[in-house]
Design an enzyme around this catalytic site. Structure first.
Site, mmCIF file in Angstrom:
data_model
loop_
_atom_site.group_PDB
_atom_site.id
_atom_site.type_symbol
_atom_site.label_atom_id
_atom_site.label_comp_id
_atom_site.label_asym_id
_atom_site.label_seq_id
_atom_site.Cartn_x
_atom_site.Cartn_y
_atom_site.Cartn_z
ATOM 1 N N SER A 1 -16.722 80.136 89.671
ATOM 2 C CA SER A 1 -16.459 80.876 91.001
ATOM 3 C C SER A 1 -15.180 81.683 90.778
ATOM 4 O O SER A 1 -15.320 82.626 91.979
ATOM 5 C CB SER A 1 -16.451 80.047 92.175
ATOM 6 O OG SER A 1 -17.928 79.435 92.311
ATOM 7 N N SER B 1 -18.690 81.988 93.293
ATOM 8 C CA SER B 1 -18.515 82.205 94.891
ATOM 9 C C SER B 1 -17.313 82.871 95.420
ATOM 10 O O SER B 1 -17.367 83.468 96.485
ATOM 11 C CB SER B 1 -18.652 80.522 95.487
ATOM 12 O OG SER B 1 -17.344 80.260 94.920
ATOM 13 N N LYS C 1 -9.228 82.917 99.893
ATOM 14 C CA LYS C 1 -10.688 82.527 99.970
ATOM 15 C C LYS C 1 -10.911 81.761 101.266
ATOM 16 O O LYS C 1 -9.873 81.045 101.654
ATOM 17 C CB LYS C 1 -11.082 81.788 98.678
ATOM 18 C CG LYS C 1 -12.568 81.251 98.723
ATOM 19 C CD LYS C 1 -12.930 80.806 97.264
ATOM 20 C CE LYS C 1 -14.534 80.494 97.350
ATOM 21 N NZ LYS C 1 -14.923 80.129 96.084
#
Ligand SMILES: [Zn+2]
Lengths: 92, 484, 474
Positions: B176, B152, B77
């Site tokens: 997330s 997210s 990420k």
């Protein structure tokens, strides 16, 4: 819910366009109206939780570790002069 | 193709010499080449460097070297610092920032032999539930590209579900990891707060953030956790609790395991297909000997309000460092204040600005007690609900999300509606628990549905064992999105 | 109308540690800019703080030295404000649960003892250093994250002189405790001064003016003097004082108001989620207590009573703690601490200054000075010979007795040996001899000097005097 948006954005140092201001203002008001529901609860005598785990006395010994070189430290800087991070002149 | 394998299958084949790490890495890169234009999971990657790492891994293996992830390509990420690589958090504000250091999890992945390649998309600074708030543009759900992948950590979930990598790292502040895993049909684990070092994870809300893996099955999740878990002398909030052997605990046996169903999770807006899928999953576990117990988490309805106060308050301070002095895309001004305000006004996307403003407001003079302090107290009540429930049960089962993935653009104008969709995942972070989302079915439109299990702090062994048992009893994991 | 001033001080002191507060970068002054920095103290995305145990120990130690309580719970808070030298744009500090509270500092003042209560001494982090150029500013973050103790007094100070003496006393306590080097030149001590003026006898405090960022104690005194008279003038002329922050202009000798926006001080404090609270255990506190040293005032009193030193001498030995320690080491149970003190204060101190050698590097043993004092006392050497021996032992590290032996410096007291010197002197100086015989007593001193010179200082002057008189009268 009336939020003095100009005061808050000054504190947060965020310049908003007027369209943004118009959009964000009611959204913020809606969220603040929503979170009002916490006032339904009686929290008298309840300890606040600041951490998700109950840890304490997490310390490190006073031992040197390798620092960045000046070149590494400044490598992402928008502007530098003589090893310093340059910013617009600070007026006090 | 090796890119579609799980970690454990790939390791088997690497060990047998069936496939090389270079081939596995090339397969991932090819896959990205062919489908990522559509999915937009990746923000950036360095093919050359990835292949160099793969060659090193192949050589290490040839020389008898070992490692739990030796030669396995892992996507990261864009909120986790990788030395000498850009780090943007899907934001314009970081400009051409290149990290001069590795996050602790990256160091651990490297020590285990992983190929750390590719930065995957996310909601800017992890603020969002759809990966629509990205300066890199939205990622798309591989099961239906008109739909969001969740967020997210949307890019992390898409990359795993679409076989663009073997596994990925995400971060979870209010769901997330679990929510995009559910919406993309993969496994997403949020470890207990403090289980995994946050050093090098760009902070959104420090008391809620936790790094975790997104994988193709539960065994992989256990393997990844094994590698990244443990105390870190660079993170004061990491816990020194011993790290158990997670994989050896995947016995397939849930007899006597007590699973709680919270009464309060029967919310309005819970999709009937989601409800049915989760109910069948719970039945499946009951058939295998788990004991199902109805429980109560009375403060559930206050979780979202509590979360949005605490998370935004912490974020307002955490994101203050992005102001154009030491790094990032500076916008000039006549004095530092003007420079800061312009830099932040232009550099941050609207959701980030909204949350910083909200967080600044709830901490500001005259409002602290009414908002922040009160939210911290309600957080205590929520945590106590869970700790009490965990006296009666070992795990708590629920849907991960109230609905399958919604359409791109559907909720962008109504942030509050977007926030409300985090109802099932948020408390886990507030209470510092562990949680996992695993596939448990599909909607009639072919969109994945996720089962969430939550466990007590450091209860990952039970959590993984139960998730693994269910997974092995079903074949959801073998379904792949049709993308070619 | 009679007025009185009410002064409170907030003193920021850099702690003496090897590394910074949250990271392993060197806590070091004078390095090249931005070389003692890392992701943590530069506020890079993703970096996290871990507290320096030594800084917490030194904070608790300061607490003990300032007679503070060390509470069983302390925590960290974020103080939010944007400034280019503030890398995270929040400063980590201790808002409502500081590491030490409620103490006091006692010091000599106005012929008695002054006492200032300490509200708290809390730990925080220093910020970077800004340099201002004609059209831009530059920031060096080497100082950012250095552990900084903020010592906050109650408004107990009633005059600029008292503020000055308090600061000097505080500085010597912190130096004594090894907590800080308090090097003003290096900016290790900075001070904010809160001043208000009220009519004598009033119990309410007047509007408080804060003068920020003072870096010299004499500056604090001057600024306080100026500010008090300014405030009195404002009241006298019927004006109204406002609560404000002012800046001291040392060149102009005035304070002037700083432009501050009305909401500039909304610091939005909240507990830092990255740092865990500190609960000092009994063992931990006991270990810190072991390091508590005697404070300067107490030491001075002890030097005066136990060693019968004059006040001036005791002050020298307290002001220079290392010299005081050395004195205590060498005087031990010796017979003549007062004489030993004289040697330490006068001869040794001068030599150390002259040569730049430190006490730790002295060549002679700790018994040398008492031995030298003993030789003089026993009449074995004269005090001028003692000076010579001291210079020698400082140079070579030899014991005084060895030097006396080697150089044959022991005093000649035998009248047989000295008689020849005396007769020579009488013979060679008929003029003075004549003067003496005519009743001019001082002429004897001249002759005595000649004998001393001829004996290279070894002659016992008492015996020489007696002999000369005997011969001349005989
Ligand atoms: Zn550092």
């Amino acid at each position: 819910m009336n939020v003095d948006l100009s005061r808050v954005v000054r504190l947060a140092r965020i310049e908003l366009t007027s369209e943004e201001e118009h959009r964000i203002s009611p959204q913020l008001a809606a969220v603040l109206r929503y979170v009002e529901k916490l006032k339904e609860l009686n929290v008298e005598g309840v300890e606040p939780t600041a951490h998700a785990v109950p840890l304490e006395n997490v310390l490190r010994e006073d031992e040197l570790r390798v620092s960045l070189t000046q070149e590494e430290a400044l490598s992402n800087a928008p502007k530098t002069v003589n090893g310093l991070f340059v910013v617009p002149k600070i007026v006090e | 193709m090796p890119n579609s394998l799980t970690i454990h299958r790939l390791i088997e084949r690497l060990n047998s010499g069936d496939v090389t790490s270079r081939q596995a890495t090339e397969a991932c890169l090819n896959r990205i080449q062919s489908i990522d234009r559509e999915l937009n999971a990746f923000i950036g990657f360095d093919s050359e460097e990835a292949l160099t790492q793969a060659d090193v891994a192949d050589k290490t293996r040839a020389n008898g070297g070992e490692g739990a992830l030796l030669g396995v390509p892992i996507a990261i990420k864009d909120a986790i610092a990788v030395k000498d690589h850009p780090l943007n958090c899907a934001s314009k504000i970081l400009g051409d920032f290149v990290s001069p250091y590795d996050a602790t999890v990256i160091r651990k992945l490297r020590n285990a032999g992983a190929i750390v390649f590719g930065r995957v998309n996310m909601d800017e600074f992890a603020m969002g539930s759809s990966t629509e708030n990205s300066s890199h543009g939205p990622s798309r759900n591989p099961w239906n590209i008109k739909h969001i992948p969740g967020g997210s950590s949307g890019g992390s979930a898409v990359a795993v579900a679409a076989d663009e990598c073997v596994a990925s790292l995400g971060s979870d502040t209010g769901g997330s990891i679990r929510q995009p895993a559910a919406l993309c049909g993969c496994v997403g684990l949020k470890p207990t707060y403090g289980r995994v070092s946050r050093y090098g994870l760009v902070a959104f809300a420090s008391s809620l953030d936790q790094i975790g893996p997104l994988t193709k099955d539960v065994r992989d999740s256990a393997t990844m956790l094994q590698v990244i878990a443990g105390v870190d002398d660079r993170d004061s909030t990491s816990v020194s609790e011993a790290v158990p052997d997670y994989s050896s605990n995947l016995t397939g046996d849930v007899k006597g395991l007590r699973i709680g169903l919270p009464r309060e999770y029967q919310v309005d807006g819970l999709d009937s297909e989601v409800k049915d899928s989760v109910n069948s999953a719970v039945e499946c576990l009951a058939e295998r000997g788990a004991e199902i117990i109805e429980i109560s988490l009375p403060h559930t309805e206050y979780a979202i309000a509590t979360y949005y106060i605490i998370a935004t308050a912490e974020a307002s301070a955490n994101l203050a460092r992005f102001e154009g002095v030491r790094y990032g895309a500076r916008v000039n001004g006549s004095d530092p204040q003007e420079m800061n305000s312009k830099t932040r006004g232009i550099g941050f996307g609207e959701e980030v600005k909204r949350r910083i403003i909200l967080g600044t407001y709830v901490l500001s003079s005259g409002y602290y007690d009414a908002y922040y302090l009160r939210a911290q107290k309600v957080r205590t009540l929520i945590r106590e609900d869970y700790l009490k429930a965990f006296e009666e049960v070992d795990l708590i089962a629920s849907p991960t999300t109230p609905t399958p993935a919604f359409k791109i653009g559907e909720k962008v104008d109504d942030p509050l509606q977007m926030y409300l969709s985090d109802i099932f995942t948020i408390s886990c972070n507030l209470a510092g628990l562990c949680g996992i989302s695993i596939p448990c079915g599909f909607s009639k439109h072919g969109l994945p549905i996720g089962l969430q299990l939550q466990g007590r702090p450091f209860g990952e062994p039970d959590l993984l064992r139960c998730a693994h048992t269910y997974e092995q009893a079903t074949d959801w994991r073998n379904k792949k999105p049709k993308l070619d | 109308m009679e007025y009185e001033a009410v002064i409170g001080l907030e003193t920021h002191v850099q702690l003496k540690t090897h590394t910074k507060m949250w990271c392993g970068c060197a806590n070091e002054y004078g390095s090249e800019p931005n070389t003692n920095v890392c992701p943590v103290c530069l506020g890079l995305p993703g970096a996290l703080p871990v507290p320096n145990a030594e800084a917490l120990r030194k904070t608790a130690l300061t607490g003990f030295l300032l007679n503070c309580d060390v509470p069983s719970y302390a925590k960290w808070d974020r103080k939010n404000y944007f400034y280019p030298d503030n890398p995270k744009n929040y400063q980590l500090t201790q808002l409502d649960f500081p590491s030490t509270v409620s103490g006091c500092v006692e010091f000599e003042f106005g012929g008695g003892v002054g006492k200032v209560r300490v509200n708290r001494a809390h730990l925080e982090e220093d910020v970077g250093k800004s340099f201002h150029f004609s059209d831009f500013s530059g920031v060096d973050f080497n100082r950012a994250g250095v552990p900084l103790l903020e010592i906050v007094t109650e408004p107990d100070i009633s005059s600029p002189d008292m503020a000055y003496e308090y600061l000097n006393a505080l500085k010597s306590i912190l130096e004594y405790g090894g907590v800080s080097d308090c090097d003003m030149e290096k900016g290790q001590v900075r001070c904010d001064v809160n001043i208000s003026v009220r009519q004598k006898g009033d119990t309410e405090l007047g509007e408080k003016v804060e003068i920020k960022n003072m870096n010299s104690f004499s500056g604090v005194r001057r600024a306080a003097r100026y500010e008090i008279s300014r405030q009195m003038e404002v009241i006298e002329s019927g004006g109204e004082l406002v609560q404000e922050t002012r800046r001291w202009d040392d060149d102009a000798g005035i304070t002037d108001g700083m432009r501050t926006k009305e909401d500039a001080h909304d610091y939005r404090y909240f507990p830092d989620p990255d740092l865990m609270p500190h609960r000092p255990s009994e063992e931990w506190l006991a270990a810190v207590r072991e390091e508590v040293v005697e404070l300067p005032l107490a030491r001075k009193r002890r030097f005066m009573t136990s060693f019968q030193l004059p006040e001036s001498g005791a002050e020298v030995l307290v002001a220079d703690a290392r010299l005081g320690d050395y004195f205590e080491e060498v005087s031990g149970e010796g017979k003549n601490p007062k004489l030993v003190a004289n040697w330490v204060i006068n001869n040794l101190r001068a030599k150390l200054v002259e040569t730049g050698i430190s006490i730790a590097d002295l060549k002679f043993s700790s018994t040398a000075i008492p031995e030298l004092v003993g030789l003089v006392e026993e009449g074995q050497i004269s005090s001028s010979i003692a000076q010579e021996i001291f210079a020698d032992m400082f140079e070579t590290g030899k014991d005084p007795k060895v030097i006396v032996e080697e150089k044959g410096l022991s005093q000649m007291s035998d009248s047989g040996d000295l008689e020849a010197f005396c007769r020579d002197a009488i013979e060679a100086n008929p003029g003075p001899v004549d003067d003496f015989r005519k009743g001019k007593e001082t002429a004897l001193n001249f002759l005595k000097g000649q004998v001393m010179k001829a004996s290279r200082g070894k002659a016992n002057p008492q015996v020489v005097g007696d002999l000369l008189v005997k011969i001349l009268n005989g």
